[in-house]
Design a protein around this motif. Structure first.
Motif, PDB file in Angstrom:
ATOM      1  N   PRO A  77       0.818  -1.224   0.000  1.00 25.92           N
ATOM      2  CA  PRO A  77       0.000   0.000   0.000  1.00 25.92           C
ATOM      3  C   PRO A  77       0.847   1.267   0.000  1.00 25.92           C
ATOM      4  CG  PRO A  77      -0.787  -1.586   1.636  1.00 25.92           C
ATOM      5  CD  PRO A  77       0.558  -2.068   1.170  1.00 25.92           C
ATOM      6  N   ALA A  78       0.294   2.315  -0.574  1.00 23.16           N
ATOM      7  CA  ALA A  78       0.969   3.612  -0.598  1.00 23.16           C
ATOM      8  C   ALA A  78       1.228   4.101   0.814  1.00 23.16           C
ATOM      9  CB  ALA A  78       0.129   4.618  -1.377  1.00 23.16           C
ATOM     10  N   ARG A  79       2.345   4.792   0.986  1.00 23.37           N
ATOM     11  CA  ARG A  79       2.743   5.274   2.315  1.00 23.37           C
ATOM     12  C   ARG A  79       2.366   6.726   2.558  1.00 23.37           C
ATOM     13  NH1 ARG A  79       2.848  -0.006   2.564  1.00 23.37           N
ATOM     14  NH2 ARG A  79       4.191  -0.786   4.201  1.00 23.37           N
ATOM     15  N   GLY A  80       1.726   7.382   1.620  1.00 24.70           N
ATOM     16  CA  GLY A  80       1.345   8.767   1.804  1.00 24.70           C
ATOM     17  C   GLY A  80      -0.058   8.898   2.367  1.00 24.70           C
ATOM     18  N   HIS A  81      -0.573  10.107   2.307  1.00 25.80           N
ATOM     19  CA  HIS A  81      -1.924  10.375   2.788  1.00 25.80           C
ATOM     20  C   HIS A  81      -2.810  10.718   1.598  1.00 25.80           C
ATOM     21  CE1 HIS A  81      -0.585  10.346   6.956  1.00 25.80           C
ATOM     22  NE2 HIS A  81       0.418  11.154   6.609  1.00 25.80           N
ATOM     23  N   GLY A  82      -4.023  10.215   1.604  1.00 25.15           N
ATOM     24  CA  GLY A  82      -4.949  10.488   0.524  1.00 25.15           C
ATOM     25  C   GLY A  82      -4.799   9.513  -0.615  1.00 25.15           C
ATOM     26  N   PRO A  83      -5.588   9.701  -1.663  1.00 27.20           N
ATOM     27  CA  PRO A  83      -5.548   8.788  -2.821  1.00 27.20           C
ATOM     28  C   PRO A  83      -4.161   8.725  -3.450  1.00 27.20           C
ATOM     29  CG  PRO A  83      -7.474  10.232  -2.916  1.00 27.20           C
ATOM     30  CD  PRO A  83      -6.593  10.761  -1.821  1.00 27.20           C
ATOM     31  N   GLY A  99       9.645 -18.442  -5.486  1.00 26.85           N
ATOM     32  CA  GLY A  99      10.537 -17.362  -5.097  1.00 26.85           C
ATOM     33  C   GLY A  99      11.014 -16.501  -6.237  1.00 26.85           C
ATOM     34  N   SER A 100      10.193 -16.384  -7.287  1.00 31.53           N
ATOM     35  CA  SER A 100      10.629 -15.633  -8.470  1.00 31.53           C
ATOM     36  C   SER A 100       9.804 -14.365  -8.704  1.00 31.53           C
ATOM     37  CB  SER A 100      10.520 -16.525  -9.713  1.00 31.53           C
ATOM     38  OG  SER A 100       9.163 -16.889  -9.950  1.00 31.53           O
ATOM     39  N   SER A 101       9.299 -13.772  -7.630  1.00 29.38           N
ATOM     40  CA  SER A 101       8.472 -12.577  -7.794  1.00 29.38           C
ATOM     41  C   SER A 101       9.256 -11.315  -7.427  1.00 29.38           C
ATOM     42  CB  SER A 101       7.227 -12.665  -6.920  1.00 29.38           C
ATOM     43  OG  SER A 101       7.515 -12.281  -5.578  1.00 29.38           O
ATOM     44  N   TRP A 102       8.670 -10.174  -7.736  1.00 27.82           N
ATOM     45  CA  TRP A 102       9.283  -8.892  -7.417  1.00 27.82           C
ATOM     46  C   TRP A 102       9.534  -8.758  -5.912  1.00 27.82           C
ATOM     47  CZ3 TRP A 102      11.218  -5.153 -10.541  1.00 27.82           C
ATOM     48  CH2 TRP A 102      10.881  -5.213 -11.903  1.00 27.82           C
ATOM     49  N   PHE A 103       8.623  -9.283  -5.095  1.00 25.08           N
ATOM     50  CA  PHE A 103       8.817  -9.201  -3.648  1.00 25.08           C
ATOM     51  C   PHE A 103       9.946 -10.116  -3.181  1.00 25.08           C
ATOM     52  CE2 PHE A 103       4.498  -7.374  -3.598  1.00 25.08           C
ATOM     53  CZ  PHE A 103       4.715  -6.304  -2.737  1.00 25.08           C
ATOM     54  N   ASP A 104      10.146 -11.230  -3.866  1.00 20.21           N
ATOM     55  CA  ASP A 104      11.189 -12.179  -3.478  1.00 20.21           C
ATOM     56  C   ASP A 104      12.582 -11.746  -3.911  1.00 20.21           C
ATOM     57  OD1 ASP A 104       9.357 -14.086  -2.382  1.00 20.21           O
ATOM     58  OD2 ASP A 104       8.862 -14.705  -4.429  1.00 20.21           O
ATOM     59  N   ASP A 107      14.220  -5.160  -4.086  1.00 22.05           N
ATOM     60  CA  ASP A 107      14.093  -4.350  -2.871  1.00 22.05           C
ATOM     61  C   ASP A 107      12.857  -3.457  -2.901  1.00 22.05           C
ATOM     62  OD1 ASP A 107      14.712  -2.499  -4.808  1.00 22.05           O
ATOM     63  OD2 ASP A 107      16.386  -1.583  -3.733  1.00 22.05           O
ATOM     64  N   ILE A 108      11.785  -3.886  -3.552  1.00 18.42           N
ATOM     65  CA  ILE A 108      10.650  -2.974  -3.725  1.00 18.42           C
ATOM     66  C   ILE A 108      10.035  -2.544  -2.392  1.00 18.42           C
ATOM     67  CG2 ILE A 108      10.094  -3.713  -6.073  1.00 18.42           C
ATOM     68  CD1 ILE A 108       7.796  -5.366  -4.941  1.00 18.42           C
ATOM     69  N   ARG A 109      10.165  -3.347  -1.349  1.00 15.56           N
ATOM     70  CA  ARG A 109       9.618  -2.930  -0.047  1.00 15.56           C
ATOM     71  C   ARG A 109      10.329  -1.678   0.460  1.00 15.56           C
ATOM     72  NH1 ARG A 109      10.289  -8.437   0.459  1.00 15.56           N
ATOM     73  NH2 ARG A 109       8.383  -9.706   0.690  1.00 15.56           N
ATOM     74  N   THR A 110      11.648  -1.684   0.425  1.00 11.39           N
ATOM     75  CA  THR A 110      12.394  -0.526   0.922  1.00 11.39           C
ATOM     76  C   THR A 110      12.386   0.618  -0.081  1.00 11.39           C
ATOM     77  OG1 THR A 110      14.446  -1.534   0.089  1.00 11.39           O
ATOM     78  CG2 THR A 110      13.882  -1.898   2.407  1.00 11.39           C
ATOM     79  N   PHE A 111      12.453   0.288  -1.363  1.00  9.83           N
ATOM     80  CA  PHE A 111      12.490   1.343  -2.377  1.00  9.83           C
ATOM     81  C   PHE A 111      11.204   2.170  -2.367  1.00  9.83           C
ATOM     82  CE2 PHE A 111      11.957   2.912  -6.779  1.00  9.83           C
ATOM     83  CZ  PHE A 111      13.111   3.685  -6.864  1.00  9.83           C
ATOM     84  N   PHE A 112      10.062   1.509  -2.183  1.00 10.27           N
ATOM     85  CA  PHE A 112       8.786   2.222  -2.200  1.00 10.27           C
ATOM     86  C   PHE A 112       8.268   2.547  -0.801  1.00 10.27           C
ATOM     87  CE2 PHE A 112       8.728   0.136  -6.397  1.00 10.27           C
ATOM     88  CZ  PHE A 112       8.481   1.249  -7.193  1.00 10.27           C
TER      89      PHE A 112
END
Length: 343
Positions: A77-83, A99-104, A107-112
């Motif tokens: 989910p977006a980390r900002g406020h509002g839409p 284990g071949s997904s973007w999350f696996d 670094d999309i968790r930290t990058f976003f």
């Protein structure tokens, strides 16, 4: 999502134009003794379950009418406020399994973590090209990914995660072709497209060979069930190279390595961790695939240059068909995506 008090009041009073027309038709039919066929109202996809994963993303179970099954979708989910706008990231030929997904693999968790964008990673779709198949396949079953990703999922995600309706989509390898095809299928859905190590050709001998390598060689399925025989018009209809003009006005980022070993193709490289067999596979197999997609990418670059369709191309020296390079490319592409999603 609130659709506005005025619209809500009219709907409650039953005075919408569509409802009035239906009532008039029903009254005329009743007077003449005619049967009125049932209205073919599309049934939207719906969320039937949610699970928060250990990494913080939410796995959302989405029941798809087109696919006739529940599709798992991972959401950051977006980390900002509002839409917030939405970035869809498509996995490659393995569909994110094993284990071949973007999350696996990135670094999309930290990058976003500090960015006001909802990141959505649909799971499944191995060897499917994320397209609508002409018929069900004995191995892969029913495949209606284009309908799911363009007509069902965006509205469902926007409603649940307070989306703005502004979307971008990026994909690797097989999905680097799919992102273009999805934009052809639904031109108004995505403002930006990112293709990392994909082959944006499907109807010429090279393109068909690449498709068969994925669908038949890797997936064990039959391309006849996807787009029919090689001379079926569906192959040309899904060929981004032939329809390059259709992408005018869309923000486009395309990248590819040369296929030669690069900085991540080492024993201590990400994902290798000293495993010699993994390194050999990445260099040998990954080099062949990346070399082939590089040719497709250069062809698309010339085509878009010739017809004057603006696009960003990053063709880098060194680099095989591997996740660390795609992570880098997502980082490079993000400012362009962000600008398109903001406008």
């Amino acid at each position: 999502m609130d659709d506005g008090s005025a619209n809500g009041d009219r709907a409650r009073r039953g005075h919408t134009p569509v409802r009035t027309a239906v009532l008039v038709i029903a009254l005329i039919a009743a007077t003449l003794g005619l049967a009125v066929p049932a209205a073919a109202t599309p049934v939207p996809a719906r969320i039937v379950g949610e699970t928060v994963q250990r990494g913080g993303e939410i796995e959302v179970a989405v029941r798809s009418v087109a696919m006739r099954r529940v599709v798992p979708v991972k959401v950051w989910p977006a980390r900002g406020h509002g839409p917030a706008p939405t970035l869809y990231l498509l996995n490659g030929a393995a569909g994110g399994e094993g284990g071949s997904s973007w999350f696996d693999r990135t670094d999309i968790r930290t990058f976003f973590a500090d960015k006001n964008v909802t990141v959505v990673v649909p799971m499944g779709g191995a060897a499917s090209y994320f397209t609508d198949w002409q018929r069900s396949d004995p191995v892969l079953g029913r495949q209606k990914w284009a309908t799911f990703l363009t007509e069902e999922l965006p509205a469902t995600i926007d409603e649940r995660f307070d989306g703005t309706g502004r979307n971008a989509i990026a994909g690797i390898s097989m999905a680097g072709t799919s992102v273009f095809q999805l934009a052809l299928h639904a031109p108004s859905v995505y403002r930006a497209i990112g293709s990392f190590s994909g082959c944006a050709q499907t109807s010429d001998p090279l393109g068909q060979a690449v498709v068969r390598m994925v669908v038949e060689g890797r997936g064990g399925a039959n391309t006849l069930n996807m787009w029919g025989p090689p001379d079926d018009p569906a192959w040309r209809a899904n060929d981004p190279y032939l329809h390059a003009e259709a992408f005018r006005g869309t923000s486009i980022y395309v990248s590819n390595g040369s296929g030669m070993p690069g900085r991540y193709d080492t024993l201590d490289g990400p994902g290798i961790e000293g495993n010699g067999s993994k390194l050999f596979d990445q260099i040998a197999v990954g080099a062949v695939i990346e070399t082939a997609t590089a040719q497709c990418t250069r062809n698309l670059q010339r085509r878009m240059h010739d017809i004057g369709v603006p696009a960003t191309f990053h063709l880098y020296e060194g680099g095989t068909h591997a996740w660390p390079y795609w992570q880098d490319e997502l980082h490079r592409a993000w400012p362009q995506f962000e600008a398109a999603l903001r406008g």
